[in-house]
Motif scaffolding. Sequence first.
Motif, PDB file in Angstrom:
ATOM      1  N   LYS A  51       0.799  -1.230   0.000  1.00 55.00           N
ATOM      2  CA  LYS A  51       0.000   0.000   0.000  1.00 55.00           C
ATOM      3  C   LYS A  51       0.831   1.281   0.000  1.00 55.00           C
ATOM      4  O   LYS A  51       0.277   2.378   0.122  1.00 55.00           O
ATOM      5  CB  LYS A  51      -0.970   0.024   1.191  1.00 55.00           C
ATOM      6  CG  LYS A  51      -1.944  -1.155   1.252  1.00 55.00           C
ATOM      7  CD  LYS A  51      -2.852  -1.183   0.049  1.00 55.00           C
ATOM      8  CE  LYS A  51      -3.999  -2.185   0.210  1.00 55.00           C
ATOM      9  NZ  LYS A  51      -3.557  -3.586   0.293  1.00 55.00           N
ATOM     10  N   SER A  52       2.141   1.190  -0.152  1.00 56.22           N
ATOM     11  CA  SER A  52       2.946   2.413  -0.211  1.00 56.22           C
ATOM     12  C   SER A  52       2.727   3.168  -1.516  1.00 56.22           C
ATOM     13  O   SER A  52       2.984   4.372  -1.589  1.00 56.22           O
ATOM     14  CB  SER A  52       4.434   2.080  -0.037  1.00 56.22           C
ATOM     15  OG  SER A  52       4.888   1.229  -1.080  1.00 56.22           O
ATOM     16  N   ALA A  53       2.254   2.471  -2.549  1.00 51.62           N
ATOM     17  CA  ALA A  53       1.977   3.121  -3.833  1.00 51.62           C
ATOM     18  C   ALA A  53       0.519   2.973  -4.229  1.00 51.62           C
ATOM     19  O   ALA A  53       0.166   3.145  -5.399  1.00 51.62           O
ATOM     20  CB  ALA A  53       2.872   2.534  -4.932  1.00 51.62           C
ATOM     21  N   LEU A  54      -0.345   2.655  -3.266  1.00 51.08           N
ATOM     22  CA  LEU A  54      -1.762   2.441  -3.571  1.00 51.08           C
ATOM     23  C   LEU A  54      -2.611   2.959  -2.416  1.00 51.08           C
ATOM     24  O   LEU A  54      -2.349   2.652  -1.252  1.00 51.08           O
ATOM     25  CB  LEU A  54      -2.028   0.940  -3.772  1.00 51.08           C
ATOM     26  CG  LEU A  54      -3.472   0.517  -3.999  1.00 51.08           C
ATOM     27  CD1 LEU A  54      -4.035   1.137  -5.269  1.00 51.08           C
ATOM     28  CD2 LEU A  54      -3.574  -1.015  -4.069  1.00 51.08           C
ATOM     29  N   LYS A  55      -3.603   3.749  -2.766  1.00 52.50           N
ATOM     30  CA  LYS A  55      -4.492   4.292  -1.733  1.00 52.50           C
ATOM     31  C   LYS A  55      -5.917   4.320  -2.271  1.00 52.50           C
ATOM     32  O   LYS A  55      -6.158   4.730  -3.409  1.00 52.50           O
ATOM     33  CB  LYS A  55      -4.057   5.700  -1.339  1.00 52.50           C
ATOM     34  CG  LYS A  55      -4.686   6.195  -0.048  1.00 52.50           C
ATOM     35  CD  LYS A  55      -3.917   7.378   0.503  1.00 52.50           C
ATOM     36  CE  LYS A  55      -4.372   7.727   1.922  1.00 52.50           C
ATOM     37  NZ  LYS A  55      -3.541   8.807   2.516  1.00 52.50           N
ATOM     38  N   ARG A  56      -6.854   3.878  -1.447  1.00 53.64           N
ATOM     39  CA  ARG A  56      -8.261   3.871  -1.841  1.00 53.64           C
ATOM     40  C   ARG A  56      -8.969   5.082  -1.240  1.00 53.64           C
ATOM     41  O   ARG A  56      -8.808   5.393  -0.060  1.00 53.64           O
ATOM     42  CB  ARG A  56      -8.938   2.578  -1.394  1.00 53.64           C
ATOM     43  CG  ARG A  56      -8.243   1.363  -1.961  1.00 53.64           C
ATOM     44  CD  ARG A  56      -9.037   0.086  -1.805  1.00 53.64           C
ATOM     45  NE  ARG A  56      -8.249  -1.023  -2.325  1.00 53.64           N
ATOM     46  CZ  ARG A  56      -8.126  -1.318  -3.602  1.00 53.64           C
ATOM     47  NH1 ARG A  56      -8.760  -0.570  -4.507  1.00 53.64           N
ATOM     48  NH2 ARG A  56      -7.386  -2.330  -4.015  1.00 53.64           N
ATOM     49  N   ILE A  57      -9.739   5.750  -2.081  1.00 53.32           N
ATOM     50  CA  ILE A  57     -10.454   6.954  -1.657  1.00 53.32           C
ATOM     51  C   ILE A  57     -11.831   6.539  -1.151  1.00 53.32           C
ATOM     52  O   ILE A  57     -12.652   6.003  -1.902  1.00 53.32           O
ATOM     53  CB  ILE A  57     -10.587   7.945  -2.825  1.00 53.32           C
ATOM     54  CG1 ILE A  57      -9.192   8.367  -3.312  1.00 53.32           C
ATOM     55  CG2 ILE A  57     -11.418   9.143  -2.419  1.00 53.32           C
ATOM     56  CD1 ILE A  57      -9.215   9.258  -4.537  1.00 53.32           C
ATOM     57  N   SER A  58     -12.084   6.773   0.130  1.00 53.91           N
ATOM     58  CA  SER A  58     -13.344   6.335   0.732  1.00 53.91           C
ATOM     59  C   SER A  58     -14.184   7.498   1.232  1.00 53.91           C
ATOM     60  O   SER A  58     -15.356   7.311   1.592  1.00 53.91           O
ATOM     61  CB  SER A  58     -13.068   5.361   1.892  1.00 53.91           C
ATOM     62  OG  SER A  58     -12.207   5.955   2.845  1.00 53.91           O
ATOM     63  N   VAL A  65      -0.931   5.261  -7.072  1.00 53.93           N
ATOM     64  CA  VAL A  65      -2.260   5.046  -7.646  1.00 53.93           C
ATOM     65  C   VAL A  65      -3.310   5.290  -6.573  1.00 53.93           C
ATOM     66  O   VAL A  65      -3.224   4.757  -5.461  1.00 53.93           O
ATOM     67  CB  VAL A  65      -2.399   3.605  -8.193  1.00 53.93           C
ATOM     68  CG1 VAL A  65      -3.823   3.363  -8.682  1.00 53.93           C
ATOM     69  CG2 VAL A  65      -1.411   3.369  -9.326  1.00 53.93           C
ATOM     70  N   TYR A  66      -4.310   6.104  -6.920  1.00 56.56           N
ATOM     71  CA  TYR A  66      -5.473   6.315  -6.065  1.00 56.56           C
ATOM     72  C   TYR A  66      -6.681   5.680  -6.762  1.00 56.56           C
ATOM     73  O   TYR A  66      -6.888   5.888  -7.970  1.00 56.56           O
ATOM     74  CB  TYR A  66      -5.736   7.809  -5.855  1.00 56.56           C
ATOM     75  CG  TYR A  66      -4.655   8.505  -5.058  1.00 56.56           C
ATOM     76  CD1 TYR A  66      -4.776   8.672  -3.681  1.00 56.56           C
ATOM     77  CD2 TYR A  66      -3.510   8.993  -5.680  1.00 56.56           C
ATOM     78  CE1 TYR A  66      -3.787   9.313  -2.942  1.00 56.56           C
ATOM     79  CE2 TYR A  66      -2.513   9.630  -4.961  1.00 56.56           C
ATOM     80  CZ  TYR A  66      -2.657   9.787  -3.587  1.00 56.56           C
ATOM     81  OH  TYR A  66      -1.669  10.409  -2.865  1.00 56.56           O
ATOM     82  N   VAL A  67      -7.462   4.898  -6.011  1.00 61.10           N
ATOM     83  CA  VAL A  67      -8.617   4.216  -6.580  1.00 61.10           C
ATOM     84  C   VAL A  67      -9.883   4.798  -5.972  1.00 61.10           C
ATOM     85  O   VAL A  67     -10.017   4.871  -4.738  1.00 61.10           O
ATOM     86  CB  VAL A  67      -8.560   2.697  -6.311  1.00 61.10           C
ATOM     87  CG1 VAL A  67      -9.799   2.015  -6.888  1.00 61.10           C
ATOM     88  CG2 VAL A  67      -7.297   2.099  -6.920  1.00 61.10           C
ATOM     89  N   VAL A  68     -10.807   5.228  -6.829  1.00 63.58           N
ATOM     90  CA  VAL A  68     -12.049   5.834  -6.362  1.00 63.58           C
ATOM     91  C   VAL A  68     -13.232   5.169  -7.067  1.00 63.58           C
ATOM     92  O   VAL A  68     -13.161   4.847  -8.249  1.00 63.58           O
ATOM     93  CB  VAL A  68     -12.048   7.355  -6.608  1.00 63.58           C
ATOM     94  CG1 VAL A  68     -11.894   7.679  -8.086  1.00 63.58           C
ATOM     95  CG2 VAL A  68     -13.313   8.006  -6.044  1.00 63.58           C
ATOM     96  N   ARG A  69     -14.293   4.967  -6.332  1.00 63.77           N
ATOM     97  CA  ARG A  69     -15.528   4.401  -6.891  1.00 63.77           C
ATOM     98  C   ARG A  69     -16.428   5.555  -7.324  1.00 63.77           C
ATOM     99  O   ARG A  69     -16.732   6.458  -6.530  1.00 63.77           O
ATOM    100  CB  ARG A  69     -16.229   3.555  -5.840  1.00 63.77           C
ATOM    101  CG  ARG A  69     -17.559   2.942  -6.265  1.00 63.77           C
ATOM    102  CD  ARG A  69     -17.333   1.696  -7.060  1.00 63.77           C
ATOM    103  NE  ARG A  69     -18.607   1.060  -7.427  1.00 63.77           N
ATOM    104  CZ  ARG A  69     -18.685  -0.039  -8.162  1.00 63.77           C
ATOM    105  NH1 ARG A  69     -17.572  -0.620  -8.592  1.00 63.77           N
ATOM    106  NH2 ARG A  69     -19.850  -0.565  -8.466  1.00 63.77           N
ATOM    107  N   VAL A  70     -16.879   5.520  -8.600  1.00 66.13           N
ATOM    108  CA  VAL A  70     -17.709   6.599  -9.135  1.00 66.13           C
ATOM    109  C   VAL A  70     -18.956   5.986  -9.764  1.00 66.13           C
ATOM    110  O   VAL A  70     -18.871   4.993 -10.495  1.00 66.13           O
ATOM    111  CB  VAL A  70     -16.955   7.436 -10.200  1.00 66.13           C
ATOM    112  CG1 VAL A  70     -17.766   8.664 -10.583  1.00 66.13           C
ATOM    113  CG2 VAL A  70     -15.581   7.847  -9.688  1.00 66.13           C
TER     114      VAL A  70
END
Length: 608
Positions: A508-515, A532-537
Amino acid sequence: MPSPIPLDTLLHNRYRIIEALRQGDYGWAYVAEDLKRSHERCVLEEFIPLKTDDLDALRERFQQEVSLLAELHHPQIPRFRVMIVHPAFADEPDRRLFGVRDYVDGYTYRALLNQRLAQGYVFSETEVLNLLLKVLPVLSDLHAHEIIHQNLNLDSIVLRSSDQLPVLIQFGLVRDVALTLQLTSHSKVGNWGYAPLEQRLSDRVARDSDFYALAAIAVVLLTGREPEELYDDKTQRWSWQEWAIVSPQFAQVLERMLSPNPARRYSTPGKVAQALRRLAVKDQEKHSNSKIQTSKSKKSKVTQTSASELPEPRILQDLSFLILVSVFFGLTGIASWRILSLLKPEPSGTTAAQNFSPSENNEDEQKTQESLRDDRKRLGISFNVFTDLVDELFYAQHPQLQNRSLDTDPKANQFRAEWNALAKTVLKKLETLSQEARSNLGRYNRASYNGWLTEVNQLKVSGRSLSTLTDARFSYLFPQQRQPLNPRKFGQVWYAIAHDQVSAFRDKSALKRISTQPFNDQDTLKPGQGKVYVVRVNQGQTLQVALKAPDRATQLSIFPFPEAPPLLQNSSGQSWSTKINKTGSYELVIASQATESIGYQIYVKLGS
């Protein structure tokens, strides 16, 4: 590169975009409906000129240069129709240039092979034999018009659904014209592994170049293995028969087509076809599919099922870029000089080092060599991999020195010093990799990458994010290396970087989920590093992204997960907004382009 054109856009008041096919060397390719031809489907391939001051003149010149393709009327060659210039879109300053050709409804042989591999099967000798016999008449027609395809590979042959005939696309002529007219900055000389060595090294293109590529396709279909796993560029030989179920007679024909000596290959499509037809009669009763050959096994029939293609790293993608290839002959009696001889390899191996007299080295140089050897061992890097990398850099700077003995050259001391300096630089850069990644240099292959893709997909990260951040890190470390890479040399470094990038996703040092919304984050990136940021849209929501960083120090990409066309790719802009038309996860990929560590701040907001 501009973002893909939205679906349902009308170009030239005639062509309605209905599907984004792929992002190629020159720009995006689309399937469109031709409203003036009863909604008949066609393909629009975009070309992005390096200079956009006179697109109308470029269009006319391109049309003239590729007129040979437009004059071809073979049923297995899509007809090139016209070049069009479309006015600039509202948010873009420049007009856009497109080529229009016939649409082929079917699957590439890359997709068909992936379907077989997913079920544990490959193509049989009968199928491959029939494929060659159906492609050779097309090549005969091309060659009669003085056209060499130049770019045959698994992605440039489509099995048409309507009549099950192979159709040839992605001609090298289009690439050459695009390069001449500065519609691309990339010089592509055959697809690595499919183009013969003389084509990749010296741009020699002849009829037998197409026969070589066709045989390479046959070998890949028969074995299910990529060219880099079967071809040794040092010996220029293919080692494939142990992985295939094939008759000695068919193997003999393929070996002649794959000869490293162009003079030993077949000279015309007719002669290849004549040799193959003699085998076709004997091959009538063979099964239509073959099991993957891992040891001696019997052929078995398979039921085809649909399989999606795994995204490929840029090392192995289609689209035939010029590769920096050096050919080394070892101790074969050829007077070649390999400076890496000076590094005193382990006693168990012999190299061209013995061709140089170490007694001429002074004491300081001996200490340099011993230091390089000790550092390499400390880092756990294979001697052969390391020296191959340094050799490639050295001979790229001094191509005239290949295959020469420099024992008596007055500049030998200077060249040794240059090689040692390059070696020290390479070690310093490789030291930034993890110990595990370094220790496996020389062992990575396509299967390694496919395994990483499966793992990152489970983390809801796409192969495009992995490839984008791997590219960024590699380009920072070795900016002089052009894609695609030789998978046995600098391709190994690319794989090692990908290995470490997967680890960074995993921890998770290069990956973050937007909640939470709105979202705000700040971090620091080292040169070539990314996140990388991951967001649900949800469908209908507006995705707004603002990035605060030093000017042109970052590139932002936005990828729908898993594989829809990018919303944004490698943009140096710092703000972006669009309405989302499909519910799902979206990856926001930030890659550093700076040469020093930088701080950044990202702001993400979803609107209704």
